[in-house]
Write a protein that holds these residues in place. Sequence first.
Motif, PDB file in Angstrom:
ATOM      1  N   SER A  17      40.881 -50.580  43.774  1.00 22.72           N
ATOM      2  CA  SER A  17      39.661 -49.857  44.376  1.00 22.72           C
ATOM      3  C   SER A  17      38.445 -50.202  43.454  1.00 22.72           C
ATOM      4  CB  SER A  17      40.147 -48.039  43.678  1.00 22.72           C
ATOM      5  OG  SER A  17      41.212 -47.611  43.924  1.00 22.72           O
ATOM      6  N   GLY A  18      38.500 -51.043  43.496  1.00 21.25           N
ATOM      7  CA  GLY A  18      36.840 -51.643  43.210  1.00 21.25           C
ATOM      8  C   GLY A  18      36.824 -51.159  42.111  1.00 21.25           C
ATOM      9  N   ASP A  40      42.622 -66.278  34.666  1.00 21.54           N
ATOM     10  CA  ASP A  40      43.821 -66.496  35.709  1.00 21.54           C
ATOM     11  C   ASP A  40      45.049 -65.251  34.868  1.00 21.54           C
ATOM     12  OD1 ASP A  40      42.852 -68.325  37.232  1.00 21.54           O
ATOM     13  OD2 ASP A  40      43.805 -69.701  36.545  1.00 21.54           O
ATOM     14  N   SER A  41      45.693 -63.842  35.363  1.00 20.29           N
ATOM     15  CA  SER A  41      46.422 -63.739  34.893  1.00 20.29           C
ATOM     16  C   SER A  41      47.355 -62.495  36.055  1.00 20.29           C
ATOM     17  CB  SER A  41      45.758 -62.210  34.692  1.00 20.29           C
ATOM     18  OG  SER A  41      45.367 -61.057  35.813  1.00 20.29           O
ATOM     19  N   PRO A  42      48.878 -62.089  36.354  1.00 18.86           N
ATOM     20  CA  PRO A  42      49.395 -61.982  36.821  1.00 18.86           C
ATOM     21  C   PRO A  42      48.577 -61.011  37.957  1.00 18.86           C
ATOM     22  CG  PRO A  42      50.417 -61.584  34.813  1.00 18.86           C
ATOM     23  CD  PRO A  42      48.452 -62.010  34.542  1.00 18.86           C
ATOM     24  N   LEU A  43      47.571 -60.589  37.580  1.00 16.09           N
ATOM     25  CA  LEU A  43      46.502 -59.301  38.867  1.00 16.09           C
ATOM     26  C   LEU A  43      45.672 -60.101  39.663  1.00 16.09           C
ATOM     27  CD1 LEU A  43      45.583 -56.710  35.630  1.00 16.09           C
ATOM     28  CD2 LEU A  43      47.330 -56.600  37.626  1.00 16.09           C
ATOM     29  N   GLY A  44      45.893 -61.685  39.466  1.00 11.74           N
ATOM     30  CA  GLY A  44      45.434 -63.063  39.972  1.00 11.74           C
ATOM     31  C   GLY A  44      43.921 -63.034  38.669  1.00 11.74           C
ATOM     32  N   ARG A  45      42.639 -63.476  39.456  1.00  9.64           N
ATOM     33  CA  ARG A  45      41.432 -64.233  38.746  1.00  9.64           C
ATOM     34  C   ARG A  45      40.849 -63.078  38.317  1.00  9.64           C
ATOM     35  NH1 ARG A  45      40.799 -68.864  36.768  1.00  9.64           N
ATOM     36  NH2 ARG A  45      38.745 -69.483  36.179  1.00  9.64           N
ATOM     37  N   ILE A  46      40.772 -62.375  37.235  1.00  6.93           N
ATOM     38  CA  ILE A  46      40.077 -61.931  36.386  1.00  6.93           C
ATOM     39  C   ILE A  46      38.137 -61.344  36.061  1.00  6.93           C
ATOM     40  CG2 ILE A  46      41.759 -59.581  36.946  1.00  6.93           C
ATOM     41  CD1 ILE A  46      41.507 -60.310  33.538  1.00  6.93           C
ATOM     42  N   ARG A  47      37.960 -61.120  35.905  1.00  8.84           N
ATOM     43  CA  ARG A  47      36.392 -61.208  35.159  1.00  8.84           C
ATOM     44  C   ARG A  47      36.305 -59.992  34.086  1.00  8.84           C
ATOM     45  NH1 ARG A  47      33.484 -65.454  35.215  1.00  8.84           N
ATOM     46  NH2 ARG A  47      33.321 -66.103  37.504  1.00  8.84           N
ATOM     47  N   ILE A  48      35.852 -61.127  33.062  1.00  8.79           N
ATOM     48  CA  ILE A  48      35.121 -60.375  31.170  1.00  8.79           C
ATOM     49  C   ILE A  48      34.408 -59.881  31.796  1.00  8.79           C
ATOM     50  CG2 ILE A  48      35.596 -60.008  29.152  1.00  8.79           C
ATOM     51  CD1 ILE A  48      38.445 -60.488  30.308  1.00  8.79           C
ATOM     52  N   SER A  49      33.836 -58.552  32.120  1.00 11.10           N
ATOM     53  CA  SER A  49      33.139 -57.462  32.018  1.00 11.10           C
ATOM     54  C   SER A  49      32.373 -56.752  31.207  1.00 11.10           C
ATOM     55  CB  SER A  49      32.747 -56.785  33.002  1.00 11.10           C
ATOM     56  OG  SER A  49      33.714 -55.930  32.559  1.00 11.10           O
ATOM     57  N   GLU A  50      33.326 -56.600  29.726  1.00  6.86           N
ATOM     58  CA  GLU A  50      32.423 -56.102  28.271  1.00  6.86           C
ATOM     59  C   GLU A  50      33.455 -56.444  27.276  1.00  6.86           C
ATOM     60  OE1 GLU A  50      31.002 -52.236  26.917  1.00  6.86           O
ATOM     61  OE2 GLU A  50      32.039 -51.823  28.434  1.00  6.86           O
ATOM     62  N   VAL A  51      33.270 -56.850  26.140  1.00  7.70           N
ATOM     63  CA  VAL A  51      33.858 -56.952  24.953  1.00  7.70           C
ATOM     64  C   VAL A  51      33.013 -56.026  23.689  1.00  7.70           C
ATOM     65  CG1 VAL A  51      35.334 -58.203  23.389  1.00  7.70           C
ATOM     66  CG2 VAL A  51      34.921 -58.868  26.059  1.00  7.70           C
ATOM     67  N   ARG A  52      34.286 -55.195  23.461  1.00  9.48           N
ATOM     68  CA  ARG A  52      33.757 -54.268  22.206  1.00  9.48           C
ATOM     69  C   ARG A  52      34.693 -54.857  21.040  1.00  9.48           C
ATOM     70  NH1 ARG A  52      33.701 -48.472  23.652  1.00  9.48           N
ATOM     71  NH2 ARG A  52      32.422 -48.051  21.692  1.00  9.48           N
ATOM     72  N   LYS A  87      36.074 -61.637  41.649  1.00  8.02           N
ATOM     73  CA  LYS A  87      35.185 -61.705  43.448  1.00  8.02           C
ATOM     74  C   LYS A  87      34.764 -63.482  44.004  1.00  8.02           C
ATOM     75  CE  LYS A  87      34.801 -57.582  44.379  1.00  8.02           C
ATOM     76  NZ  LYS A  87      35.523 -56.872  44.279  1.00  8.02           N
ATOM     77  N   GLU A  88      34.392 -64.590  42.708  1.00  9.82           N
ATOM     78  CA  GLU A  88      34.470 -66.064  42.861  1.00  9.82           C
ATOM     79  C   GLU A  88      35.644 -66.825  42.990  1.00  9.82           C
ATOM     80  OE1 GLU A  88      31.573 -67.186  40.034  1.00  9.82           O
ATOM     81  OE2 GLU A  88      30.394 -65.801  40.635  1.00  9.82           O
TER      82      GLU A  88
END
Length: 89
Positions: A17-18, A40-52, A87-88
């Motif tokens: 859903s974006g 890389d993950s079971p969800l495909g390639r993901i990008r970390i956008s925040e770490v707290r 997205k890349e």
Amino acid sequence: MYFPGNELLSYRLRLASGLPAYTTRVSVERGKYQVGQAVDSPLGRIRISEVRSFSSGDTHPFDAELTPQQRQQIRGPFDVIRFVQDKEG
């Protein structure tokens, strides 16, 4: 990055859903991920956008959504990671 099987569908729906998704990392996974990192993950390639980072489970920002079992696992320091579909890749 791996996820419990029972959480994968929820993550897939959010990403499709974006929307961003969030995961909690403890123990050896804590401190492993950086903002901007593609993973890389079971969800495909993901990008970390925040770490707290947090020092104890009492401060978890999504405490109301955690199961008793999850609360049990999050006793010490932990990271809450926001991620999006890459997205890349």
